[in-house]
Design a protein around this motif. Structure first.
Motif, PDB file in Angstrom:
ATOM      1  N   LEU A 246      35.980 -45.501  -5.710  1.00  0.00           N
ATOM      2  CA  LEU A 246      35.310 -45.266  -4.431  1.00  0.00           C
ATOM      3  C   LEU A 246      34.476 -44.004  -4.599  1.00  0.00           C
ATOM      4  O   LEU A 246      34.984 -42.896  -4.487  1.00  0.00           O
ATOM      5  CB  LEU A 246      36.328 -45.117  -3.299  1.00  0.00           C
ATOM      6  CG  LEU A 246      37.139 -46.368  -2.970  1.00  0.00           C
ATOM      7  CD1 LEU A 246      38.270 -46.035  -2.008  1.00  0.00           C
ATOM      8  CD2 LEU A 246      36.254 -47.468  -2.393  1.00  0.00           C
ATOM      9  N   SER A 247      33.211 -44.181  -4.906  1.00  0.00           N
ATOM     10  CA  SER A 247      32.363 -43.045  -5.260  1.00  0.00           C
ATOM     11  C   SER A 247      31.988 -42.238  -4.021  1.00  0.00           C
ATOM     12  O   SER A 247      31.598 -42.792  -2.994  1.00  0.00           O
ATOM     13  CB  SER A 247      31.090 -43.535  -5.941  1.00  0.00           C
ATOM     14  OG  SER A 247      31.400 -44.249  -7.112  1.00  0.00           O
ATOM     15  N   GLY A 248      32.083 -40.917  -4.156  1.00  0.00           N
ATOM     16  CA  GLY A 248      31.656 -40.011  -3.098  1.00  0.00           C
ATOM     17  C   GLY A 248      30.376 -39.301  -3.489  1.00  0.00           C
ATOM     18  O   GLY A 248      29.653 -39.722  -4.393  1.00  0.00           O
ATOM     19  N   ASN A 249      30.106 -38.213  -2.810  1.00  0.00           N
ATOM     20  CA  ASN A 249      28.909 -37.434  -3.101  1.00  0.00           C
ATOM     21  C   ASN A 249      29.044 -36.713  -4.428  1.00  0.00           C
ATOM     22  O   ASN A 249      30.144 -36.380  -4.877  1.00  0.00           O
ATOM     23  CB  ASN A 249      28.660 -36.425  -1.986  1.00  0.00           C
ATOM     24  CG  ASN A 249      28.367 -37.094  -0.651  1.00  0.00           C
ATOM     25  OD1 ASN A 249      29.208 -37.130   0.233  1.00  0.00           O
ATOM     26  ND2 ASN A 249      27.186 -37.640  -0.515  1.00  0.00           N
ATOM     27  N   SER A 250      27.912 -36.452  -5.047  1.00  0.00           N
ATOM     28  CA  SER A 250      27.907 -35.774  -6.341  1.00  0.00           C
ATOM     29  C   SER A 250      28.411 -34.338  -6.212  1.00  0.00           C
ATOM     30  O   SER A 250      28.296 -33.710  -5.146  1.00  0.00           O
ATOM     31  CB  SER A 250      26.495 -35.787  -6.926  1.00  0.00           C
ATOM     32  OG  SER A 250      26.507 -35.318  -8.246  1.00  0.00           O
ATOM     33  N   GLU A 251      28.961 -33.822  -7.311  1.00  0.00           N
ATOM     34  CA  GLU A 251      29.569 -32.484  -7.307  1.00  0.00           C
ATOM     35  C   GLU A 251      29.264 -31.776  -8.619  1.00  0.00           C
ATOM     36  O   GLU A 251      29.299 -32.389  -9.686  1.00  0.00           O
ATOM     37  CB  GLU A 251      31.094 -32.596  -7.155  1.00  0.00           C
ATOM     38  CG  GLU A 251      31.550 -33.365  -5.935  1.00  0.00           C
ATOM     39  CD  GLU A 251      32.984 -33.866  -6.047  1.00  0.00           C
ATOM     40  OE1 GLU A 251      33.524 -34.327  -5.027  1.00  0.00           O
ATOM     41  OE2 GLU A 251      33.555 -33.816  -7.155  1.00  0.00           O
ATOM     42  N   ILE A 252      29.003 -30.481  -8.540  1.00  0.00           N
ATOM     43  CA  ILE A 252      28.859 -29.675  -9.747  1.00  0.00           C
ATOM     44  C   ILE A 252      29.457 -28.291  -9.522  1.00  0.00           C
ATOM     45  O   ILE A 252      29.248 -27.666  -8.472  1.00  0.00           O
ATOM     46  CB  ILE A 252      27.387 -29.564 -10.202  1.00  0.00           C
ATOM     47  CG1 ILE A 252      27.311 -28.809 -11.534  1.00  0.00           C
ATOM     48  CG2 ILE A 252      26.509 -28.923  -9.137  1.00  0.00           C
ATOM     49  CD1 ILE A 252      25.956 -28.857 -12.203  1.00  0.00           C
ATOM     50  N   VAL A 253      30.220 -27.857 -10.500  1.00  0.00           N
ATOM     51  CA  VAL A 253      30.739 -26.492 -10.554  1.00  0.00           C
ATOM     52  C   VAL A 253      30.274 -25.891 -11.875  1.00  0.00           C
ATOM     53  O   VAL A 253      30.400 -26.529 -12.931  1.00  0.00           O
ATOM     54  CB  VAL A 253      32.281 -26.468 -10.469  1.00  0.00           C
ATOM     55  CG1 VAL A 253      32.802 -25.047 -10.686  1.00  0.00           C
ATOM     56  CG2 VAL A 253      32.752 -27.011  -9.130  1.00  0.00           C
ATOM     57  N   VAL A 254      29.744 -24.689 -11.823  1.00  0.00           N
ATOM     58  CA  VAL A 254      29.338 -23.979 -13.029  1.00  0.00           C
ATOM     59  C   VAL A 254      30.142 -22.693 -13.126  1.00  0.00           C
ATOM     60  O   VAL A 254      30.124 -21.862 -12.203  1.00  0.00           O
ATOM     61  CB  VAL A 254      27.829 -23.658 -13.030  1.00  0.00           C
ATOM     62  CG1 VAL A 254      27.457 -22.873 -14.289  1.00  0.00           C
ATOM     63  CG2 VAL A 254      27.005 -24.941 -12.953  1.00  0.00           C
ATOM     64  N   LEU A 255      30.856 -22.542 -14.241  1.00  0.00           N
ATOM     65  CA  LEU A 255      31.540 -21.288 -14.547  1.00  0.00           C
ATOM     66  C   LEU A 255      30.638 -20.519 -15.504  1.00  0.00           C
ATOM     67  O   LEU A 255      30.358 -20.981 -16.615  1.00  0.00           O
ATOM     68  CB  LEU A 255      32.898 -21.561 -15.198  1.00  0.00           C
ATOM     69  CG  LEU A 255      33.722 -20.326 -15.581  1.00  0.00           C
ATOM     70  CD1 LEU A 255      34.151 -19.556 -14.335  1.00  0.00           C
ATOM     71  CD2 LEU A 255      34.943 -20.720 -16.409  1.00  0.00           C
ATOM     72  N   SER A 256      30.152 -19.359 -15.072  1.00  0.00           N
ATOM     73  CA  SER A 256      29.145 -18.628 -15.847  1.00  0.00           C
ATOM     74  C   SER A 256      29.584 -17.192 -16.093  1.00  0.00           C
ATOM     75  O   SER A 256      30.062 -16.518 -15.181  1.00  0.00           O
ATOM     76  CB  SER A 256      27.807 -18.641 -15.102  1.00  0.00           C
ATOM     77  OG  SER A 256      26.855 -17.836 -15.770  1.00  0.00           O
ATOM     78  N   ASP A 257      29.394 -16.748 -17.337  1.00  0.00           N
ATOM     79  CA  ASP A 257      29.652 -15.349 -17.678  1.00  0.00           C
ATOM     80  C   ASP A 257      28.365 -14.540 -17.760  1.00  0.00           C
ATOM     81  O   ASP A 257      28.375 -13.381 -18.175  1.00  0.00           O
ATOM     82  CB  ASP A 257      30.425 -15.242 -18.992  1.00  0.00           C
ATOM     83  CG  ASP A 257      29.662 -15.834 -20.179  1.00  0.00           C
ATOM     84  OD1 ASP A 257      28.511 -16.278 -19.983  1.00  0.00           O
ATOM     85  OD2 ASP A 257      30.229 -15.872 -21.287  1.00  0.00           O
TER      86      ASP A 257
END
Length: 447
Positions: A246-257
């Protein structure tokens, strides 16, 4: 919590719950899901398709997809492909499609499915036998009025299904107002060798796949993302057919140093905010100044993008800049989010990889940009969303298989194990089960 012009700032651990609440969509109460307006609307569409068949499909396609032609036909025919001869696709685009197909097929070909065999000490044989699903419908979103179909989603769906050996592969996708499909989609369908194609979209397409109509035979399984109506329809027909997710909205998390250029980070965050206006966008870093620089880059790029209004809605609804004292403090937060896409944009991404347990796809280092995975890397881009990466997986060849247990017992094995089974049946007060076991051991074997 503090706010900038676009994206609010949260500090962990103090703002942990507030940040999660900002980024996550609260799950609907399943006890009341059937009463929502969306569910009611979708149920009415499904019921009308089940009752009226092709006429319902024609009605919804004309009204919802705003057809401007009377010459519309549900199924794609040979004449639909004539546009490819009259107006061939750009050669560079063809090369890009071929490259994507090659890379995706190469990686998915390694997902071999083999039966599992076991022979016991008394000669009994057990097998877990895989079989491809017989008939599968692939739902392909049409983009803007059917004119910008997600050809990458077609490739990501079709190749694993074909590698699995699915006998009947059906594609359903909404048409343009002219009643035609976009040439780039027709080219990709032809290239993949798919010839059962229906120009229908939305919940009505899912209903047709699940229950069939006069023109469309029902399938056994439906795969492919869509809007909220498509997703709700898949939820309602599940059980009649299987579904991949059941696909939902797209998601992105970026962990940045801070080791990657801010414009790289900003462009990747923006790339996942342009679909529907409710995408989740999150930057996690130890440096407030770096976070503000990324936001500044987002503000610079945003006015230049074709879907800036949609992106602005996503940023207003579900975006966050999360500040941590040390990068490792982000690990529990990331696992709680269980994002669809996670970029570890740090100098030593492998140092963090083992601590991340819940994510649909993880991109390591500055050169593993999320859109490279959407189109060309070779992994599948149909991924778990809405925290379902806690238990769900990317689309694979295995999704298009089902498994069957095969039990081949000898008389010696049955004689040895049946008394134990009979005792268990008696403990459950299932006397018919117990009788079926006892009768074979208390009577002489028949010739």
């Amino acid at each position: 919590m503090k706010t900038t012009s676009l994206i609010p700032t949260f500090n962990l651990p103090a703002d942990y719950k507030a940040a999660l609440a900002r980024l996550n969509i609260p799950p609907a109460d399943p006890k009341h899901a059937h009463t929502t307006e969306l569910a009611k609307t979708v149920r009415a569409i499904i019921n009308r398709v089940r009752t009226e068949g092709d006429n319902a499909l024609l009605h919804y396609t004309k009204t919802l997809d705003k057809l401007t032609t009377q010459a519309y036909k549900l199924r794609v025919t040979a004449s639909d492909f004539e546009c490819l001869t009259a107006n061939p696709l750009d050669s560079a685009l063809i090369t890009a499609i071929e490259t994507a197909i090659t890379n995706i097929k190469t990686f998915h070909s390694k997902q071999t499915i083999e039966p599992i065999h076991h022979t016991g000490k008394l000669g009994e044989k057990l097998t877990l036998r895989p079989s491809p699903i017989n008939a599968v419908a692939l739902y392909i979103p049409g983009g803007t009025a059917g004119s910008t179909p997600l050809i990458s989603t077609l490739i990501m769906n079709a190749i694993p299904a074909q590698l699995a050996g699915v006998k009947r592969l059906v594609v359903m996708t909404p048409p343009m107002p002219t009643g035609n499909l976009a040439p780039v989609l027709l080219y990709t369908l032809k290239r993949l060798g798919i010839d059962e194609i229906y120009k229908i979209g939305g919940a009505q397409a899912i209903a047709a796949g699940a229950y069939g109509t006069e023109s469309i035979a029902p399938v056994d399984f439906i795969s492919g993302p869509g809007n909220e109506y498509v997703t709700e329809a898949k939820r309602q027909v599940f059980g009649t057919v299987g579904i991949e997710s059941l696909s939902g909205n797209s998601e992105i998390v970026v962990l940045s140093d801070g080791s990657s250029p801010t414009e790289h980070i900003a462009s990747d965050l923006l790339s996942q905010a342009e679909h529907a206006g409710n995408e989740m966008v999150c930057l996690i870093t130890t440096s407030l100044s770096h976070g503000k620089a990324v936001i500044g880059s987002i503000e610079k790029w945003l006015p230049q993008l074709s879907r800036k209004e949609i992106i602005s809605k996503s940023l207003a609804r579900r975006s966050a800049l999360v500040i941590v004292k040390e990068l490792r403090e982000a690990h529990p937060f990331i696992n709680a989010l269980a994002p669809e896409h996670l970029e570890l944009s740090v100098e030593n991404p492998h140092d963090h990889l083992k601590a991340i347990h819940h994510a649909g796809a993880i991109f390591l280092g500055r050169w593993s940009s999320e859109p490279i995975g959407d189109y060309i890397a070779g992994c599948n881009h149909i991924l778990p969303t809405s925290t379902s990466a806690r238990f769900a997986s990317p689309l694979t060849v295995q999704h298009f298989y089902k498994w069957t247990n095969v039990i081949d017992y000898t008389e010696d094995a049955f004689t040895a194990y049946a008394p134990h089974a009979a005792r268990l049946a008696a403990a459950e007060t299932l006397s018919a089960h117990k009788n079926a076991l006892d009768i074979r051991t208390s009577s002489p074997p028949s010739d």
